[in-house]
Design a protein around this motif. Structure first.
Motif, PDB file in Angstrom:
ATOM      1  N   PRO A   8       2.689  -0.733  -3.882  1.00 39.66           N
ATOM      2  CA  PRO A   8       1.233  -0.813  -4.010  1.00 39.66           C
ATOM      3  C   PRO A   8       0.803  -1.384  -5.356  1.00 39.66           C
ATOM      4  CG  PRO A   8       1.972   1.450  -4.316  1.00 39.66           C
ATOM      5  CD  PRO A   8       3.176   0.649  -3.932  1.00 39.66           C
ATOM      6  N   GLY A   9      -0.410  -1.917  -5.366  1.00 36.87           N
ATOM      7  CA  GLY A   9      -0.958  -2.429  -6.614  1.00 36.87           C
ATOM      8  C   GLY A   9      -1.767  -3.684  -6.402  1.00 36.87           C
ATOM      9  N   ALA A  10      -2.928  -3.751  -7.058  1.00 38.66           N
ATOM     10  CA  ALA A  10      -3.794  -4.940  -7.050  1.00 38.66           C
ATOM     11  C   ALA A  10      -4.150  -5.371  -5.637  1.00 38.66           C
ATOM     12  CB  ALA A  10      -3.135  -6.077  -7.816  1.00 38.66           C
ATOM     13  N   GLY A  11      -4.429  -4.399  -4.773  1.00 36.34           N
ATOM     14  CA  GLY A  11      -4.882  -4.725  -3.416  1.00 36.34           C
ATOM     15  C   GLY A  11      -3.883  -5.478  -2.572  1.00 36.34           C
TER      16      GLY A  11
ATOM     17  N   TYR B  79       0.846  -1.196   0.000  1.00 38.06           N
ATOM     18  CA  TYR B  79       0.000   0.000   0.000  1.00 38.06           C
ATOM     19  C   TYR B  79       0.879   1.241   0.000  1.00 38.06           C
ATOM     20  CZ  TYR B  79      -3.123  -3.726   1.299  1.00 38.06           C
ATOM     21  OH  TYR B  79      -3.803  -4.915   1.298  1.00 38.06           O
ATOM     22  N   PRO B  80       0.336   2.384  -0.412  1.00 41.13           N
ATOM     23  CA  PRO B  80       1.160   3.592  -0.524  1.00 41.13           C
ATOM     24  C   PRO B  80       1.701   4.087   0.822  1.00 41.13           C
ATOM     25  CG  PRO B  80      -0.914   3.832  -1.730  1.00 41.13           C
ATOM     26  CD  PRO B  80      -1.043   2.597  -0.888  1.00 41.13           C
ATOM     27  N   ALA B  81       2.748   4.876   0.747  1.00 37.51           N
ATOM     28  CA  ALA B  81       3.301   5.513   1.943  1.00 37.51           C
ATOM     29  C   ALA B  81       2.276   6.469   2.536  1.00 37.51           C
ATOM     30  CB  ALA B  81       4.583   6.261   1.583  1.00 37.51           C
ATOM     31  N   GLY B  82       2.285   6.573   3.856  1.00 38.46           N
ATOM     32  CA  GLY B  82       1.401   7.516   4.527  1.00 38.46           C
ATOM     33  C   GLY B  82       0.163   6.896   5.121  1.00 38.46           C
ATOM     34  N   GLY B  83      -0.180   5.656   4.736  1.00 36.58           N
ATOM     35  CA  GLY B  83      -1.362   4.998   5.276  1.00 36.58           C
ATOM     36  C   GLY B  83      -1.068   4.278   6.578  1.00 36.58           C
TER      37      GLY B  83
ATOM     38  N   VAL C 269      -4.971 -10.390   1.881  1.00 34.40           N
ATOM     39  CA  VAL C 269      -3.914 -10.932   1.024  1.00 34.40           C
ATOM     40  C   VAL C 269      -3.576 -12.377   1.381  1.00 34.40           C
ATOM     41  CG1 VAL C 269      -1.462 -10.676   0.425  1.00 34.40           C
ATOM     42  CG2 VAL C 269      -2.933  -8.663   0.557  1.00 34.40           C
ATOM     43  N   ASN C 270      -3.571 -12.693   2.680  1.00 39.68           N
ATOM     44  CA  ASN C 270      -3.081 -13.994   3.112  1.00 39.68           C
ATOM     45  C   ASN C 270      -4.170 -15.001   3.474  1.00 39.68           C
ATOM     46  OD1 ASN C 270      -0.791 -11.883   3.999  1.00 39.68           O
ATOM     47  ND2 ASN C 270       0.148 -13.834   3.456  1.00 39.68           N
ATOM     48  N   VAL C 271      -5.438 -14.599   3.409  1.00 37.47           N
ATOM     49  CA  VAL C 271      -6.532 -15.535   3.667  1.00 37.47           C
ATOM     50  C   VAL C 271      -7.633 -15.392   2.619  1.00 37.47           C
ATOM     51  CG1 VAL C 271      -8.357 -16.235   5.277  1.00 37.47           C
ATOM     52  CG2 VAL C 271      -6.092 -15.684   6.146  1.00 37.47           C
TER      53      VAL C 271
ATOM     54  N   ALA D 243       6.119 -10.234  -5.043  1.00 42.28           N
ATOM     55  CA  ALA D 243       7.528  -9.843  -4.899  1.00 42.28           C
ATOM     56  C   ALA D 243       8.216 -10.611  -3.777  1.00 42.28           C
ATOM     57  CB  ALA D 243       7.622  -8.343  -4.648  1.00 42.28           C
ATOM     58  N   VAL D 244       7.506 -10.819  -2.674  1.00 43.17           N
ATOM     59  CA  VAL D 244       8.109 -11.513  -1.531  1.00 43.17           C
ATOM     60  C   VAL D 244       8.130 -13.021  -1.767  1.00 43.17           C
ATOM     61  CG1 VAL D 244       7.907 -11.970   0.949  1.00 43.17           C
ATOM     62  CG2 VAL D 244       7.483  -9.669   0.052  1.00 43.17           C
TER      63      VAL D 244
END
Length: 310
Positions: free
Chosen positions: A54-57, A23-27, A82-84, A64-65
């Motif tokens: 960020p991207g695609a929720g 997600y973007p910086a600042g959130g 993301v993980n469930v 990437a990870v």
């Protein structure tokens, strides 16, 4: 000779660790990651930096990870979507939430809350449901920050528990949803309780219930769904660190110890409080055991809804 094993272990340690945030910086997720990164760098004795992808929720960060070295150098700040949930909301997912990652530890919990506009006649969950049943054309709607989010499915879960058909109104983020909620353009909304806490205290929305096992210290005046008569509407969202699945147990143990030390750090606690989140409440082993239970529970709810994100 006695020093050789220690030297070998030190040689295996990466020069730095990246926490990838989808997600973007600042959130809120970014703020929590940065607080943990600073604190964990002390225990790990190496730089821990945050990389926003960020991207695609959150999917791009997970991918990437997934392919990163399994040496503690790259971690994912994951969440329940993301993980469930993604396993059940996408037909084609470029990663496997079960097989591609291993938990390092829970970073924070987020209770889910139901809120209504400040001038709503609903003072309780029962009031909201009675209005929804009496006037389904206008009152039986609830907003959430996104389609496929945990608040989306919490709304459906409440409707099922109450025997009332509730209709979902998805938004693109919490900010526009809150604007419409405060203005009364939607009769109710589900979101992370942290989205509503300050607005509730300021009288700009009215929280009716939260999803935890007990009332939140942030909003002691707000009952739980169980107290409101709906014990099956329970659970929490969370943010957690994950490593690539091939990561060695000794590396995971060192990362978990750094996370536990960080969660007790005053600056991390201050960040969790400022974000309206709850402190982590389980070990890595406990959290790892919880994940299959959450997949079973939410998988059934998502499948019953028929929702697909793609």
């Amino acid at each position: 000779m006695f020093a050789l094993p220690l030297q070998a272990l030190a040689a295996d340690e990466p020069a730095a660790t990246r926490i990838v945030v989808g997600y973007p910086a600042g959130g809120g997720a970014d703020g929590l990651a940065r607080a943990y990164a600073q604190a964990m760098s002390k225990s790990l004795e190496r730089p821990v930096i945050v990389e926003n992808k960020p991207g695609a929720g959150g999917t791009m960060a997970a991918v990437a990870v997934k392919g990163a070295p399994a040496d503690g150098s790259v971690l994912l700040l994951g969440n329940i979507v993301v993980n469930v949930l993604s396993e059940f909301t996408y037909n084609k997912l470029p990663y496997d939430p079960k097989a591609d990652f291993v938990a390092v530890g829970q970073a924070a919990r987020l209770e889910i809350a139901l809120a209504v506009p400040p001038d709503s006649a609903a003072r309780t969950v029962a009031d909201y449901l009675a209005a929804a049943k009496a006037d389904p054309q206008h009152a039986a709607f609830f907003a959430s920050p996104a389609a496929g989010s945990l608040p989306h499915f919490f709304g459906l879960l409440l409707g099922k528990a109450a025997g009332v058909e509730l209709s979902h109104v998805p938004y693109k983020g919490g900010a526009p949803m809150n604007l419409d909620l405060m203005a009364g353009r939607v009769p109710a909304a589900f979101s992370a309780a942290s989205e509503f806490v300050q607005l509730h205290k300021a009288g700009r929305v009215r929280m009716l219930a939260t999803s935890g096992d007990r009332r939140s210290e942030q909003t002691p005046d707000v009952p739980t769904f169980a107290e409101a008569g709906f014990p099956t509407v329970h659970g929490s969202s969370w943010l957690a660190l994950f490593a690539p699945a091939r990561t060695r147990p000794e590396t995971l143990a060192r990362l978990e110890a750094a996370m536990q030390a960080a969660s007790a750090d005053p600056e991390v606690r201050k960040a969790i409080d400022a974000l309206g989140m709850e402190y982590p409440n389980m070990t890595r082993e406990q959290f790892s055991q919880q994940l299959p239970e959450e997949r079973q529970r939410w998988g059934a709810i998502v499948r019953a809804s028929g929702f697909k994100a793609d």
